[in-house]
Design a protein around this motif. Structure first.
Motif, mmCIF file in Angstrom:
data_model
loop_
_atom_site.group_PDB
_atom_site.id
_atom_site.type_symbol
_atom_site.label_atom_id
_atom_site.label_comp_id
_atom_site.label_asym_id
_atom_site.label_seq_id
_atom_site.Cartn_x
_atom_site.Cartn_y
_atom_site.Cartn_z
ATOM 1 N N GLU A 230 -5.604 2.040 0.116
ATOM 2 C CA GLU A 230 -5.387 3.080 -0.887
ATOM 3 C C GLU A 230 -6.282 2.896 -2.114
ATOM 4 N N TYR A 231 -6.840 1.728 -2.252
ATOM 5 C CA TYR A 231 -7.743 1.415 -3.371
ATOM 6 C C TYR A 231 -8.854 2.451 -3.527
ATOM 7 N N PHE A 232 -9.360 2.969 -2.400
ATOM 8 C CA PHE A 232 -10.478 3.911 -2.442
ATOM 9 C C PHE A 232 -10.049 5.346 -2.725
ATOM 10 N N HIS A 233 -8.766 5.535 -2.972
ATOM 11 C CA HIS A 233 -8.274 6.882 -3.214
ATOM 12 C C HIS A 233 -7.741 6.988 -4.641
ATOM 13 N N GLY A 234 -8.587 6.588 -5.572
ATOM 14 C CA GLY A 234 -8.275 6.674 -6.993
ATOM 15 C C GLY A 234 -8.546 5.396 -7.758
ATOM 16 N N PRO A 235 -7.868 4.287 -7.452
ATOM 17 C CA PRO A 235 -7.977 3.081 -8.282
ATOM 18 C C PRO A 235 -9.370 2.465 -8.365
ATOM 19 N N PHE A 236 -10.224 2.707 -7.355
ATOM 20 C CA PHE A 236 -11.544 2.067 -7.404
ATOM 21 C C PHE A 236 -12.408 2.557 -8.562
ATOM 22 N N GLU A 237 -11.987 3.637 -9.221
ATOM 23 C CA GLU A 237 -12.719 4.137 -10.390
ATOM 24 C C GLU A 237 -12.748 3.111 -11.536
ATOM 25 N N LEU A 238 -11.819 2.162 -11.530
ATOM 26 C CA LEU A 238 -11.774 1.148 -12.584
ATOM 27 C C LEU A 238 -12.588 -0.095 -12.240
ATOM 28 N N THR A 239 -13.301 -0.063 -11.128
ATOM 29 C CA THR A 239 -14.098 -1.211 -10.712
ATOM 30 C C THR A 239 -15.462 -1.165 -11.399
ATOM 31 N N VAL A 240 -15.529 -1.889 -12.510
ATOM 32 C CA VAL A 240 -16.775 -1.995 -13.268
ATOM 33 C C VAL A 240 -17.154 -3.474 -13.359
ATOM 34 N N LEU A 262 -13.536 -5.771 -0.641
ATOM 35 C CA LEU A 262 -14.381 -6.886 -1.085
ATOM 36 C C LEU A 262 -15.839 -6.455 -1.219
ATOM 37 N N GLU A 263 -16.310 -5.701 -0.264
ATOM 38 C CA GLU A 263 -17.693 -5.218 -0.309
ATOM 39 C C GLU A 263 -17.933 -4.379 -1.567
ATOM 40 N N PHE A 264 -16.939 -3.596 -1.941
ATOM 41 C CA PHE A 264 -17.081 -2.758 -3.144
ATOM 42 C C PHE A 264 -17.095 -3.619 -4.401
ATOM 43 N N PHE A 265 -16.238 -4.655 -4.448
ATOM 44 C CA PHE A 265 -16.261 -5.580 -5.594
ATOM 45 C C PHE A 265 -17.659 -6.172 -5.768
ATOM 46 N N GLN A 266 -18.213 -6.592 -4.648
ATOM 47 C CA GLN A 266 -19.527 -7.242 -4.688
ATOM 48 C C GLN A 266 -20.618 -6.269 -5.126
ATOM 49 N N LYS A 267 -20.527 -5.051 -4.632
ATOM 50 C CA LYS A 267 -21.546 -4.049 -4.938
ATOM 51 C C LYS A 267 -21.581 -3.711 -6.428
ATOM 52 N N TYR A 268 -20.390 -3.692 -7.058
ATOM 53 C CA TYR A 268 -20.324 -3.269 -8.455
ATOM 54 C C TYR A 268 -19.993 -4.419 -9.414
ATOM 55 N N ASN A 269 -20.242 -5.645 -8.943
ATOM 56 C CA ASN A 269 -20.186 -6.834 -9.805
ATOM 57 C C ASN A 269 -18.844 -7.047 -10.492
ATOM 58 N N ALA A 270 -17.775 -6.782 -9.765
ATOM 59 C CA ALA A 270 -16.448 -7.089 -10.292
ATOM 60 C C ALA A 270 -16.254 -8.603 -10.353
ATOM 61 N N LYS A 271 -15.290 -9.012 -11.128
ATOM 62 C CA LYS A 271 -14.901 -10.420 -11.214
ATOM 63 C C LYS A 271 -13.748 -10.609 -10.227
ATOM 64 N N TYR A 272 -14.010 -11.216 -9.086
ATOM 65 C CA TYR A 272 -12.992 -11.232 -8.038
ATOM 66 C C TYR A 272 -12.761 -12.639 -7.496
ATOM 67 N N THR A 273 -11.540 -12.816 -6.984
ATOM 68 C CA THR A 273 -11.167 -14.011 -6.233
ATOM 69 C C THR A 273 -10.537 -13.554 -4.932
ATOM 70 N N VAL A 274 -10.911 -14.193 -3.841
ATOM 71 C CA VAL A 274 -10.364 -13.880 -2.522
ATOM 72 C C VAL A 274 -9.537 -15.062 -2.030
ATOM 73 N N ILE A 275 -8.319 -14.787 -1.611
ATOM 74 C CA ILE A 275 -7.515 -15.788 -0.899
ATOM 75 C C ILE A 275 -7.392 -15.268 0.526
ATOM 76 N N ASP A 276 -8.114 -15.916 1.417
ATOM 77 C CA ASP A 276 -8.321 -15.414 2.775
ATOM 78 C C ASP A 276 -7.486 -16.209 3.772
ATOM 79 N N ALA A 277 -6.566 -15.535 4.454
ATOM 80 C CA ALA A 277 -5.720 -16.214 5.439
ATOM 81 C C ALA A 277 -6.537 -16.859 6.553
ATOM 82 N N LYS A 278 -7.685 -16.300 6.857
ATOM 83 C CA LYS A 278 -8.526 -16.846 7.931
ATOM 84 C C LYS A 278 -8.998 -18.270 7.612
#
Length: 330
Positions: A230-240, A262-278
């Motif tokens: 659902e992130y891509f249906h409105g909230p991603f507008e705040l990804t700066v 995650l790909e979108f975070f990387q593309k737009y230089n967000a400050k992100y942390t991933v906790i990956d179950a894999k």
């Protein structure tokens, strides 16, 4: 010494319910706050796999004031509260009992008020280790597995039982392995006033708990909880640039949703942390077809380590509250 409920005990509870009501139609998972979030994975499992059982995940006071008509003698109502004293949850199990539902109290305290109107009490651990932070989730999932197997039959029943047997060891190993990353997380986010939290599938409950209770309740950090799809249906507008995000990545069927975010975070230089179950190799210890349902338990243990390090970095103990435990009726 308190005796914690075993998976065999859960099986016997379901067997006994079905002796009384063979025409079981509905299962309600009911709670408040963190306890509600910890029921999400079990509800998700049943919604994904049940062909006949109606399943709902519902806030306790919503159940009290607007209960579904399916809450009757053909329903099982599982109400969770760590202390067993959450007023809304105590009322919910009493209301469920008055409606003729089969009631199960899920709590850490066996003689608490929650248990008084319960037909059955399930007692879980909590303080022993990092896996015990997900014990409520594991017991709720164990009940869901037994309900599905005994009501409808389930072709991955053995695989789920095996996963239940090994998940605690995986969780403790995972939690022990992330100390360095957790310290880095605390340093990275200690001055943030907002952290956006994303998750998908069964992990949405972990995201919900992290956002609402670790960040907002325990650290006073604003944290919208977003479904990765659902992130891509409105909230991603705040990804700066440098917008702060925490992403829980699934090891199962909805991983693509998380990876796309995650790909979108990387593309737009967000400050992100991933906790990956894999990263924690669940599928080396259990069947890959059921790994989705155990991700949340492992991620809960891991996130607790991250929360502890964030609280240290912020000099804000996890037990610190502004209103809770201090105001009457709250």
């Amino acid at each position: 010494m308190v005796k914690y409920t075993t998976q065999n005990d859960l099986k016997e509870i379901v067997t006994d319910i079905l002796k009384k009501q063979s025409n079981l139609k509905s299962v309600f998972f009911v709670g408040c706050g963190a306890s509600l979030s910890e029921l999400y994975g079990a509800a998700y499992f049943l919604r994904q796999n049940a062909l006949k059982l109606h399943v709902e995940w519902i806030q306790a006071n919503e159940f009290n004031y607007s209960h579904p008509k399916l809450a009757d003698k053909t329903a099982v109502v599982i109400v969770a509260s760590l202390s067993g004293e959450t007023k809304e949850s105590v009322h919910a199990i009493k209301n469920a009992k008055s409606l003729g539902c089969h009631t199960i109290a899920l709590t850490h305290v066996p003689e608490s008020n929650l248990t008084k109107d319960a037909d059955y009490t399930v007692v879980h651990s909590f303080f022993e280790d990092y896996a015990s932070k997900a014990a409520k989730q594991k017991d709720a999932l164990g009940l869901a597995v037994e309900l599905l197997q005994q009501v409808e039959g389930f072709d991955l029943y053995k695989e789920m039982k095996q996963g239940i047997d090994v998940v605690d060891d995986i969780t403790n190993f995972a939690a022990d392995s992330v100390k360095k990353e957790a310290i880095e997380f605390g340093t990275k986010y200690k001055d943030e006033s907002t952290i956006y939290t994303l998750a998908s599938g069964a992990n949405y409950g972990v995201g919900y708990s992290t956002a609402n209770f670790i960040f907002m309740e325990m650290q006073w950090i604003s944290s919208p909880i977003l479904d990765s799809g659902e992130y891509f249906h409105g909230p991603f507008e705040l990804t700066v640039k440098d917008a702060p995000y925490l992403l829980f990545m699934s090891d199962g069927k909805t991983r693509h949703l998380d990876a796309r975010a995650l790909e979108f975070f990387q593309k737009y230089n967000a400050k992100y942390t991933v906790i990956d179950a894999k990263d924690f190799w669940l599928d080396s210890k259990m069947d890959s077809d059921v790994v989705d349902y155990f991700d949340p338990l492992v991620l809960t243990g891991v996130m607790r380590v991250y929360a502890e390090e964030l609280s240290k970095a912020r000099k804000h103990p996890l037990s610190k509250r502004r209103y809770m435990w201090k105001l009457e009726n709250y």
